[in-house]
Design a protein around this motif. Structure first.
Motif, PDB file in Angstrom:
ATOM      1  N   MET A  47     -26.778  29.767   4.100  1.00 31.13           N
ATOM      2  CA  MET A  47     -28.338  29.870   4.295  1.00 31.13           C
ATOM      3  C   MET A  47     -28.960  29.501   3.119  1.00 31.13           C
ATOM      4  SD  MET A  47     -28.108  33.054   6.927  1.00 31.13           S
ATOM      5  CE  MET A  47     -29.825  33.333   6.939  1.00 31.13           C
ATOM      6  N   LYS A  48     -28.576  29.967   2.130  1.00 28.11           N
ATOM      7  CA  LYS A  48     -29.313  29.732   1.022  1.00 28.11           C
ATOM      8  C   LYS A  48     -29.084  27.992   0.572  1.00 28.11           C
ATOM      9  CE  LYS A  48     -28.184  34.163  -1.501  1.00 28.11           C
ATOM     10  NZ  LYS A  48     -27.648  34.669  -2.453  1.00 28.11           N
ATOM     11  N   ILE A  49     -28.125  27.534   0.752  1.00 28.68           N
ATOM     12  CA  ILE A  49     -27.825  25.970   0.425  1.00 28.68           C
ATOM     13  C   ILE A  49     -28.886  25.344   1.228  1.00 28.68           C
ATOM     14  CG2 ILE A  49     -26.436  24.205   0.534  1.00 28.68           C
ATOM     15  CD1 ILE A  49     -24.118  26.079  -0.122  1.00 28.68           C
ATOM     16  N   ALA A  50     -28.802  25.734   2.696  1.00 28.91           N
ATOM     17  CA  ALA A  50     -29.791  25.124   3.335  1.00 28.91           C
ATOM     18  C   ALA A  50     -31.332  24.939   3.147  1.00 28.91           C
ATOM     19  CB  ALA A  50     -29.588  25.415   4.862  1.00 28.91           C
ATOM     20  N   MET A  51     -31.737  26.288   2.600  1.00 26.26           N
ATOM     21  CA  MET A  51     -33.196  26.398   2.381  1.00 26.26           C
ATOM     22  C   MET A  51     -33.165  25.817   0.781  1.00 26.26           C
ATOM     23  SD  MET A  51     -34.002  30.244   3.405  1.00 26.26           S
ATOM     24  CE  MET A  51     -32.777  31.135   2.803  1.00 26.26           C
ATOM     25  N   GLY A  52     -32.393  25.836  -0.005  1.00 27.97           N
ATOM     26  CA  GLY A  52     -32.390  25.019  -1.167  1.00 27.97           C
ATOM     27  C   GLY A  52     -32.665  23.626  -0.956  1.00 27.97           C
ATOM     28  N   GLY A  53     -31.881  23.278  -0.007  1.00 25.92           N
ATOM     29  CA  GLY A  53     -32.005  21.592   0.080  1.00 25.92           C
ATOM     30  C   GLY A  53     -33.401  21.374   0.366  1.00 25.92           C
ATOM     31  N   LEU A  54     -34.020  22.066   1.192  1.00 24.98           N
ATOM     32  CA  LEU A  54     -35.440  21.833   1.840  1.00 24.98           C
ATOM     33  C   LEU A  54     -36.414  22.089   0.694  1.00 24.98           C
ATOM     34  CD1 LEU A  54     -35.348  23.243   5.572  1.00 24.98           C
ATOM     35  CD2 LEU A  54     -35.701  20.941   4.780  1.00 24.98           C
ATOM     36  N   ALA A  55     -36.239  23.142  -0.181  1.00 26.55           N
ATOM     37  CA  ALA A  55     -37.107  23.415  -1.180  1.00 26.55           C
ATOM     38  C   ALA A  55     -37.075  22.499  -2.395  1.00 26.55           C
ATOM     39  CB  ALA A  55     -36.775  24.974  -1.762  1.00 26.55           C
ATOM     40  N   ILE A  56     -35.898  21.721  -2.506  1.00 25.82           N
ATOM     41  CA  ILE A  56     -35.797  20.745  -3.716  1.00 25.82           C
ATOM     42  C   ILE A  56     -36.471  19.655  -3.134  1.00 25.82           C
ATOM     43  CG2 ILE A  56     -34.162  19.211  -4.658  1.00 25.82           C
ATOM     44  CD1 ILE A  56     -31.976  21.403  -4.920  1.00 25.82           C
ATOM     45  N   GLY A  57     -36.346  19.165  -1.662  1.00 25.70           N
ATOM     46  CA  GLY A  57     -37.130  18.139  -1.042  1.00 25.70           C
ATOM     47  C   GLY A  57     -38.586  18.426  -1.463  1.00 25.70           C
ATOM     48  N   CYS A  58     -39.221  19.813  -1.220  1.00 28.62           N
ATOM     49  CA  CYS A  58     -40.516  19.854  -1.430  1.00 28.62           C
ATOM     50  C   CYS A  58     -41.103  19.609  -2.716  1.00 28.62           C
ATOM     51  CB  CYS A  58     -40.923  21.548  -1.009  1.00 28.62           C
ATOM     52  SG  CYS A  58     -40.930  21.879   0.629  1.00 28.62           S
ATOM     53  N   MET A  59     -40.134  20.181  -3.516  1.00 24.80           N
ATOM     54  CA  MET A  59     -40.541  19.931  -4.874  1.00 24.80           C
ATOM     55  C   MET A  59     -40.479  18.693  -5.550  1.00 24.80           C
ATOM     56  SD  MET A  59     -39.232  23.445  -6.980  1.00 24.80           S
ATOM     57  CE  MET A  59     -37.531  23.796  -6.352  1.00 24.80           C
ATOM     58  N   LEU A  60     -39.354  17.802  -5.114  1.00 23.96           N
ATOM     59  CA  LEU A  60     -39.210  16.416  -5.526  1.00 23.96           C
ATOM     60  C   LEU A  60     -40.467  15.550  -5.086  1.00 23.96           C
ATOM     61  CD1 LEU A  60     -35.825  15.602  -5.205  1.00 23.96           C
ATOM     62  CD2 LEU A  60     -36.831  15.879  -7.341  1.00 23.96           C
ATOM     63  N   ILE A  61     -40.813  15.974  -3.926  1.00 23.95           N
ATOM     64  CA  ILE A  61     -42.037  14.825  -3.352  1.00 23.95           C
ATOM     65  C   ILE A  61     -43.233  15.202  -3.932  1.00 23.95           C
ATOM     66  CG2 ILE A  61     -43.250  14.504  -1.243  1.00 23.95           C
ATOM     67  CD1 ILE A  61     -40.821  14.879   0.413  1.00 23.95           C
ATOM     68  N   GLY A  62     -43.267  16.703  -4.410  1.00 23.07           N
ATOM     69  CA  GLY A  62     -44.624  16.924  -5.131  1.00 23.07           C
ATOM     70  C   GLY A  62     -44.985  16.415  -6.642  1.00 23.07           C
ATOM     71  N   ILE A  63     -43.672  16.571  -7.206  1.00 21.13           N
ATOM     72  CA  ILE A  63     -43.663  16.213  -8.761  1.00 21.13           C
ATOM     73  C   ILE A  63     -43.652  14.731  -8.706  1.00 21.13           C
ATOM     74  CG2 ILE A  63     -42.540  16.447 -10.712  1.00 21.13           C
ATOM     75  CD1 ILE A  63     -41.731  18.995  -9.952  1.00 21.13           C
ATOM     76  N   PHE A  64     -43.115  13.861  -7.896  1.00 24.96           N
ATOM     77  CA  PHE A  64     -42.968  12.477  -7.803  1.00 24.96           C
ATOM     78  C   PHE A  64     -43.526  11.722  -6.823  1.00 24.96           C
ATOM     79  CE2 PHE A  64     -40.498  12.760 -11.475  1.00 24.96           C
ATOM     80  CZ  PHE A  64     -39.411  13.782 -11.497  1.00 24.96           C
ATOM     81  N   PRO A  65     -44.797  11.930  -6.604  1.00 26.24           N
ATOM     82  CA  PRO A  65     -45.406  11.304  -5.452  1.00 26.24           C
ATOM     83  C   PRO A  65     -45.221   9.964  -5.399  1.00 26.24           C
ATOM     84  CG  PRO A  65     -47.132  12.386  -6.626  1.00 26.24           C
ATOM     85  CD  PRO A  65     -45.730  12.562  -7.362  1.00 26.24           C
TER      86      PRO A  65
END
Lengths: 311, 696, 220
Positions: B441-459
Motif C-alpha cells: 500500500m505504501k508503494i502504491a501511494m508513494g507512486g502517486l505522491a511522486i507523480g504529484c511532486m514531479l508534476i508540481g516541480i517540473f510543470p
C-alpha cells in the motif's frame, strides 16, 4: 536582467531581509507615543531575535516533525514570494506573467503549514487559533483576488511588477475612484492577514482573544524567532503591494526610488500604529463583516472598471 | 490484479505517441456483432490523454488492492473482486476508445454495472446496499433520460452511428437544437461527472464502497462524464455564449457548495466525495472558459480553458486517488473513518501521514505540487476571459475568479481540519488502535505522491503533453491561430519552475541552517532540547478530550455560510448547578437530496404504491419505505412557507417588498430587452412627460 | 478631467454610505450617515453646474442651499431629538442579519451598475454613474425600509429613497423648474415632521418603537 541590475540586487536583498524587524519597532514606537510612553529601543526586535535563537527549544511530546517544519515552510514561502513582489525597486527578481496567483497561493501555503503546526500540539487553544486563522484567511481571499482583477484589468497585465509599475500611474488619472476602493480593500486585507487591531491584537496574550499569537503558544526558541520574523516579513510584503498600488513611482527616480520606498514603508507602519492606537479590537463575530466590507469595496471597484471599459 | 496492472501499463504506452505531439487518428474495426452499430475503435489526442489518466491511477490501485483486501479479509471472495476490477478496466478503456455510438453506450453501461457490483461488494450491510442502489438509479436515470436521447438525435441527424459522422451532421442543426443537445449532454454527462444538483450519488456511494473502488470512482468514473461532455463539444459547432455562461454558473455552484458540504462532514470518505464534486466544478469551470472562447472566436482563450480542464482531470485523479488510498490505509489500520474518533495517527503510521499531507497540499492547489499547476492554468484562462471581455463583458469570468479563490480558501480550511484532527494531536478515542500499513500500500501511494511532486516541480515538462488533446477540442477554428495558441500554452510554465526551485532550495537551506544553529546553541548552553507535555498556557493536566474537535474547527465557517448550508443543530444544554449530561450534534444535510430528490422520489413511490394497491385488487401492501427525515424542514420548504405566511399577515413591509421586487424585475426585463447602447436621444422608452419638456 | 472625477467620487461615496447604513446597528449613526449623504448630494448640483457651464446660476444654488438646509440640518435635528428622549439606541437584528443585508445591498449596487448602462434616457447625463447610483440608492433605501424593525430606521429608509429620486432629478436639472424642486422639498419636510411627531408620541405612549409589537394593534 542587466549586469548593473544584478549587482544592485544583492544589497537590495540584504536591506530587504534586514528591514522587517525595524518596521515592528516603528509600530511599537508609534503606539508608545500615543500612550505617552517612550517605548522600547529601535533595535529591540533584533535583540529579541538574537536572544530567541540562542535558547534551548522545548518541544511537546504530542508534536511530530510537522511542528518543527511548519515555521520553516512558512518563512520559505514568504521568502519565495519576496522574489516575486517588488518591494524596494519597481521590478521583482523572478517575476513572470501570472505570478500574482503564485504569490497569493504562497501566502496560503504558509498559512496551511502554520495552522498544521498549531494543530500538532493537540491543545484546545491552538486549535481555536487555527480555526480562526483559517476562517478569516478564507474570507480575505476574495477581496485580495478582486483587487488583483482590478489591477490586472487596469494595466492589462498579469505580472505583479508590471501591474504596479508606471502603467498604474496613468490609470490613476482615469480610474481614480476604483483604485481608491482597491487601496481601501487592500488596507483591510493587510490588517487581517498580519493580525493587527481591529482584527486581532498582537500585544495581548489572552488566549480567547488572539489569532496569531495563540497559534505560536507552544513554539519556543529558534522556531519562535522564525515565526516572529516571518510575521514581520509578511507585513513588509503585503504593505509593499499596498504602497505600490497607492503610490506608483515614475521610472525616472533611480537611486531615490528605494530610499523613498523605505520611507513609505515606515509611514505605513506609522499609520498601522495609529490605527491600532485609535480603534478597539472588533468582537470576533463582527470581523466577518469587516472582511465582507473589503470584498464589497473591491467588487464595486471591479464593476466600475469593467463597466468603465464598456461605456 | 496483474491483469489490471498490465492493462494500465499498455494504455499508458498506447497513449504515448499522441502525447508527444503527433495527431493522426488511428482506428480499427473489430468484427463483433453489435446491433445497430459497428465495433469501431479509434485513438486520438483526447482519448490518449484519458488513457494516460486511466493508466496511472489504475496501476497504483492495482498494486494497492491485494494488500487492502487481505486486510478486510473474510468479507467476500477476492477472486470476484479481481474479475470485476478487470471488467471495469476493460469497460473504461472501451468507453474512451469507442468511435461508434453504440459501442460507446455498451461500454458506458458495462462500466456502470461493474462499478455497481464493486460498490456493493460488502452487500451484507444495509447502508452499502442503499448507497449502491442510489448510485445505480442516479446513473441510470441520467443515462436513460438524457444521454440516450442525445445520441438518438445526433445519430438520427447523421444517419450513421460513427463518431466521425456526428461532427459534420451537428453542423447542420439549427440553434435551438444545438442548445437542447448541449443541455441534454450537460444533464446526462453531468450526472456521471457529479455536477450539482445531480451529484447526490457521490456522497452516498463513496463511503460504502471498498477503498480501491472509491478511488477508481472518484478518479476515473466521474472523468468519463467529463470525457463524454468533451466529446460532445468536439462534435458541436461553437455554441451561443449563454451556454458557456450556464456551464460556468453550474460549475461555480458545484464548486462552492461542494466544498462547503465537505467542510461539514464527519466521515473522511464522504468528505473526499464532496471534494470530488468541488474539483469537477473546477474542471467544468475550465471547460466553460473554453466554450466562451469558442463562442467569441478567440482560439487562445479556448485553448487555455480546455488545457486547464484537461490538466486538472489528470491531476485530480492523481491526488484524489492518493487521498482515498491513504484514507483506506487509515480504515485498514484503525477500522474507522469517523474523523472525531481519530487522532495522533502521524506518530503511529508516519508514512501514511506523509502521503495524506502530500495529497492534501495538492488538492488545495498549493505550490509546489500539481494542483497548483492546473489551477494556475485555469486562473490564467479566467483572467484572459476578463481581459477580452467575453461572457457578459467579463462579468462571468470575474465571477469564476472570485469563486475559485473562495474554493481554494475553503478547501484549505477543510484539509487543515482533516489532517490536523486525524493525524495530529492525540487520539481522541482511546479504544481505536492503529496497525501499521502494509508495504504494497505504501508503494502504491508513494507512486502517486511522486507523480504529484514531479508534476508540481517540473510543470514545463508536463504541460506540452496536453497539446494534442487540446487541439482536438479547438478544431473548429482557423488552424494557424489554433497552432499558435496551443504552442504558447507551456511557455509560462517554464517560468513557473524558477520560483518553485527557489522555494525548495530555501526550505532545504533553512532546515540546514536550523540544524547548525541548534548545534551551536547546544554547545553554548550544554543542554539539548527538552521534550515535555504540551504547555498551552500552563494547563497542568491536558487530556485528549480537551483538543479542538473537527466540528468546532469548521463551525465558524459553517455558521458564516449558514445561508447556503442550512446546518442543523441539536443541543441538550448543561442544566443545573453540577450538570451531568449534555449533548450537541451538528449536521449539514444535502439540499439537493432533501429538497429536490427526496420529495420527487417520495412522490413517485407513493404513486407506485397506489398503482400496486389497485392492481392487487384493493389490498394495501406495506407502506413504501421512503427514507423520510422528519423534523427539520429544509430551506426551500421554509422559504415557501415563510413567503405564504408573510403574504397572509398583511404587514406593510411585506407588501412594500413585493412592490419593490416587481419593479426590479420590470427594470431588469427592460434592460435585458434593449440590447443596444446607452442614451440615444431618439429612443422613446422613457417618461413621455419629460420628453415633452426637452428643448432640442 | 478633475471635476468629472470629483463628481464620480462623490457618487461612489454616496453608494458607500448606503452600504454603511445597511451595516450599522446604531440608530443615531444611521441619522448621521443620512446627514452626511445629504451634504454630498447638496453639493452635487453646484459641481454639475460648474462642469457644465463654468458659472453658477441661481437655480442650482437655490436647490443646493434648500436641500442642505432641510436635509442636513432640520430633519436630522428632528430625528435626533426623538432619539435622544428615548432609551432605545440600537436596532434589532433584522431577519436576514446585518452582514447579509450589507451583502444584499452590494449585490443591488453591482446589478444597478451593470444594468444602468443598458437603460436608455432621453437626455445624455453628465456622468455615467448618475443613473446607476440613483437606482441603487432608491433600491437600498427600499431595502432598509422593508427589512428594519424600528420606526426611526424606516423613516431614514424613506429619506434615502427620496435622496435617490433627488439624484435622478439631477439628470434633468435644467428642465425641472425651481418650483417643482421646492415643492418636493416642502412635502418632504412636512412628511418627516409629521412622522417625527407620531414616533415621539408612540414612544411616549407605549415605551417602545418596535413596529412588530405595534402590529398587535390591528383588529384582524
Amino acid at each position: 536582467m542587466s549586469i548593473l541590475r544584478a549587482v544592485l540586487a544583492v544589497p537590495e536583498a540584504i536591506v530587504l531581509l534586514a528591514l522587517p524587524p525595524l518596521l515592528l519597532s516603528v509600530i511599537a514606537k508609534t503606539k508608545a507615543k500615543f500612550s505617552g510612553r517612550v517605548g522600547p529601543p529601535w533595535l529591540q526586535p533584533y535583540f529579541d531575535l538574537y536572544k530567541l535563537i540562542q535558547k534551548t527549544p522545548v518541544y511537546s511530546r504530542t508534536t511530530t516533525w510537522v511542528f518543527r517544519t511548519g515555521p520553516i515552510v512558512n518563512l520559505a514561502a514568504l521568502l519565495t514570494a519576496a522574489t516575486l513582489i517588488p518591494v524596494l525597486s519597481s521590478d521583482s527578481l523572478l517575476g513572470f506573467s501570472g505570478d500574482i496567483i503564485l504569490v497569493a497561493y504562497l501566502f496560503a501555503l504558509g498559512r496551511m503549514f502554520t495552522v498544521l503546526a498549531a494543530m500538532d500540539t493537540g491543545s484546545s487553544f491552538e486549535g481555536m487559533g487555527a480555526s480562526r486563522e483559517v476562517t478569516f484567511g478564507t474570507m480575505s481571499e476574495p477581496a485580495l483576488f478582486l483587487s488583483f482583477v482590478v489591477l490586472a484589468v487596469a494595466t492589462k497585465s498579469l505580472q505583479l511588477s508590471q501591474m504596479m509599475g508606471s502603467g498604474l500611474a496613468a490609470e490613476w488619472q482615469v480610474a481614480a475612484p476604483a483604485l481608491v476602493l482597491v487601496v481601501g480593500a487592500l488596507l483591510i486585507v493587510l490588517l487581517a492577514e498580519t493580525c493587527r487591531v481591529p482584527v486581532d491584537d498582537p500585544a495581548t496574550h489572552l488566549e480567547l482573544t488572539m489569532i496569531h499569537e495563540v497559534m505560536a503558544l507552544d513554539h519556543s526558541g529558534p522556531e519562535f524567532a522564525v515565526i516572529t520574523y516571518a510575521a514581520a516579513l509578511k507585513f513588509v510584503l503585503l504593505g509593499s503591494i499596498l504602497l505600490h498600488t497607492a503610490i506608483p513611482h515614475p521610472p525616472s527616480l533611480y537611486f531615490l526610488g528605494p530610499m523613498l520606498r523605505m520611507v513609505e514603508l515606515a509611514a505605513l507602519a506609522c499609520l498601522v500604529g495609529i490605527i491600532e492606537s485609535m480603534t478597539a479590537r472588533l468582537r470576533l463575530n463582527r470581523v466577518p463583516m469587516l472582511l465582507a466590507g473589503a470584498t464589497v469595496l473591491s467588487s464595486i471597484a471591479v464593476v466600475l472598471v469593467l463597466t468603465g471599459r464598456m461605456a | 490484479m496483474l491483469g489490471v496492472f498490465a492493462a494500465a501499463m499498455m494504455s499508458i504506452v498506447a497513449a504515448g505517441p499522441w502525447l508527444s505531439g503527433s495527431s493522426p487518428i488511428e482506428s480499427a474495426v473489430i468484427s463483433w456483432p453489435l446491433p445497430l452499430g459497428t465495433a469501431h475503435l479509434a485513438l486520438d489526442g483526447l482519448t490518449a490523454w484519458f488513457l494516460l489518466t486511466i493508466g496511472i491511477l489504475a496501476a497504483c490501485v492495482a498494486v494497492y488492492s491485494p494488500a487492502y483486501m487481505e486486510g478486510i479479509a473474510g468479507r467476500a471472495p477476492a477472486a470476484a473482486f479481481g474479475a470485476l476490477m478487470c471488467a471495469l478496466m476493460a469497460s473504461l478503456i472501451l468507453v474512451v476508445c469507442a468511435a461508434d455510438a453504440v459501442l460507446f453506450l455498451v461500454g458506458w453501461e458495462a462500466m456502470m454495472l461493474t462499478a455497481f457490483f464493486l460498490v456493493a461488494f460488502h452487500h451484507d450491510l444495509p447502508e452499502v446496499r442503499r448507497g449502491a442502489w442510489i448510485y445505480l438509479i442516479a446513473n441510470h436515470i441520467g443515462t436513460a433520460l438524457f444521454v440516450l436521447p442525445l445520441f438518438a438525435v445526433l445519430t438520427g441527424g447523421a444517419g450513421s452511428t460513427e463518431f466521425s459522422a456526428l461532427g459534420p451532421a451537428a453542423g447542420t442543426f439549427n440553434r435551438s437544437t444545438l442548445i437542447v443537445l448541449f443541455v441534454l449532454g450537460l444533464l446526462g454527462f453531468g450526472t456521471k461527472a457529479g455536477l450539482m444538483p445531480m451529484h447526490i450519488w457521490l456522497p452516498a456511494a463513496h463511503p460504502v464502497a471498498p477503498t480501491p473502488v472509491s478511488a477508481l470512482l472518484s478518479g476515473l468514473l466521474v472523468k468519463m462524464g467529463i470525457y463524454g461532455l468533451l466529446r460532445l463539444l468536439t462534435w458541436l459547432p461553437p455554441l451561443p455564449t449563454f451556454c458557456g455562461i450556464l456551464l460556468l454558473i453550474v460549475s461555480v455552484v458545484s464548486g462552492v457548495m461542494g466544498v462547503l458540504y465537505a467542510l461539514a462532514q464527519h466521515d473522511v470518505k464522504r468528505l473526499l466525495a464532496y471534494h470530488t464534486v468541488e474539483n469537477v466544478g473546477i474542471i467544468a469551470l475550465g471547460i466553460s472558459v473554453g466554450m466562451l472562447g469558442q463562442s467569441a472566436g478567440h482560439p487562445a482563450l479556448a485553448a487555455l480553458g480546455y488545457a486547464g480542464a484537461l490538466l486538472h482531470v489528470t491531476n485530480h485523479a492523481l491526488f484524489k486517488g492518493l487521498l482515498f488510498l491513504s484514507a483506506g490505509a487509515v480504515l485498514h489500520g484503525t477500522g474507522t473513518t469517523a474523523i472525531e474518533r481519530l487522532g495522533g495517527l502521524a506518530k503511529r503510521t508516519p508514512v501514511n501521514a506523509f502521503m495524506f499531507l502530500v495529497g492534501a497540499t495538492a488538492i488545495c492547489g498549493l505550490p509546489p505540487l500539481n494542483g497548483f499547476v492546473s489551477e494556475w492554468v485555469i486562473y490564467s484562462s479566467l483572467f484572459a476571459g476578463v481581459f477580452r471581455g467575453v461572457g457578459a463583458s467579463g462579468a462571468a469570468p470575474a465571477l469564476g475568479l472570485v469563486s475559485l479563490a473562495l474554493m481554494g480558501g475553503l478547501a484549505l480550511a477543510c484539509f487543515a481540519k482533516v489532517f490536523g484532527v486525524v493525524f495530529l494531536g492525540q487520539p481522541r478515542d482511546a479504544i481505536v488502535s492503529a496497525h501499521p500499513t502494509p508495504v504494497r500500500m505504501k508503494i502504491a501511494m508513494g507512486g502517486l505522491a511522486i507523480g504529484c511532486m514531479l508534476i508540481g516541480i517540473f510543470p514545463g515538462q508536463w504541460l506540452p503533453l496536453v497539446q494534442s488533446a487540446t487541439s482536438e477540442l479547438v478544431r473548429s477554428m482557423p488552424p494557424a491561430e489554433v497552432e499558435l495558441a496551443i504552442r504558447s500554452i507551456p511557455a509560462p510554465a517554464a517560468e513557473l519552475s524558477k520560483p518553485i526551485a527557489v522555494f525548495v532550495l530555501v526550505v532545504i537551506g533553512l532546515v540546514l541552517i536550523r540544524r547548525r544553529v541548534r548545534a551551536w546553541a547546544t554547545a553554548l548552553h550544554r543542554t539539548a532540547s527538552r521534550v515535555v507535555a504540551t504547555w498551552s498556557c500552563a494547563y497542568a493536566e491536558p487530556t485528549a478530550r480537551m483538543q479542538y474537535t473537527a466540528s468546532s474547527f469548521a463551525s465558524s465557517l459553517i455558521v458564516s455560510f449558514r445561508a447556503l448550508l442550512w446546518p442543523h443543530r441539536e443541543l441538550v444544554s448543561p442544566a443545573g448547578t453540577f450538570p451531568v449530561a449534555s449533548h450537541l450534534e451538528t449536521h449539514a444535510p444535502d439540499i439537493a437530496e432533501r429538497e429536490l430528490f427526496e420529495p420527487l422520489f417520495g412522490g413517485l413511490a407513493r404513486l407506485f404504491a397506489m398503482v400496486r394497491t389497485l392492481s392487487l385488487g384493493g389490498e394495501s401492501g406495506a407502506k413504501p419505505d421512503i427514507a423520510a427525515e422528519s423534523g427539520h424542514p429544509g430551506p426551500v420548504r421554509t422559504l415557501l412557507l415563510g413567503l405564504v405566511s408573510a403574504l397572509r399577515s398583511g404587514s406593510i413591509q411585506v407588501r412594500l417588498a413585493f412592490i419593490v421586487v416587481t419593479l426590479v424585475l420590470l427594470l431588469v426585463f427592460e434592460a435585458i430587452s434593449s440590447p443596444t447602447a446607452v442614451n440615444s436621444p431618439a429612443s422613446h422608452k422613457s417618461v413621455d412627460t419629460a420628453a415633452t419638456e426637452v428643448k432640442p | 478631467m478633475m471635476s468629472q472625477s470629483i463628481i464620480d467620487a462623490a457618487l461612489i461615496l454616496v453608494v458607500l454610505l448606503n452600504l454603511a447604513m445597511l451595516a450599522t446597528s446604531r440608530l443615531a449613526r444611521c441619522v448621521r450617515i443620512f446627514a452626511m449623504q445629504s451634504l454630498l448630494l447638496a453639493a452635487l448640483p453646484l459641481l454639475l453646474e460648474l462642469q457644465h457651464t463654468r458659472a453658477l446660476g441661481l437655480h442650482p444654488v437655490a436647490i443646493a442651499f434648500g436641500a442642505a438646509a432641510l436635509k442636513v440640518i432640520v430633519i436630522p435635528w428632528v430625528l435626533l431629538r426623538v432619539l435622544r428622549t428615548g432609551e432605545i439606541h440600537r436596532e434589532v437584528e433584522p431577519m436576514i442579519g446585518f452582514t447579509a443585508s450589507m451583502l444584499l445591498g452590494s449585490l443591488i449596487v453591482i446589478a444597478c451598475f451593470a444594468f444602468g448602462h443598458r437603460l436608455v434616457l432621453p437626455v445624455k447625463p453628465q456622468s455615467d454613474l448618475l443613473l446607476s447610483v440613483s437606482m441603487a440608492t432608491v433600491l437600498n433605501g427600499l431595502l432598509i425600509l422593508v427589512s428594519r424593525v424600528k420606526a426611526i430606521t424606516q423613516v431614514v429608509g424613506f429619506l434615502i429613497v427620496e435622496n435617490g429620486v433627488f439624484i435622478f432629478g439631477l439628470l434633468l436639472l435644467e428642465q425641472t423648474p425651481v418650483l417643482v424642486e421646492l415643492g418636493i422639498l416642502l412635502d418632504l419636510f412636512v412628511a418627516v415632521f409629521i412622522m417625527g411627531i407620531v414616533v415621539y408620541h408612540i414612544r411616549r405612549e407605549f415605551d417602545h418603537m418596535d413596529t412588530n409589537l405595534l402590529d398587535a394593534l390591528k383588529e384582524s
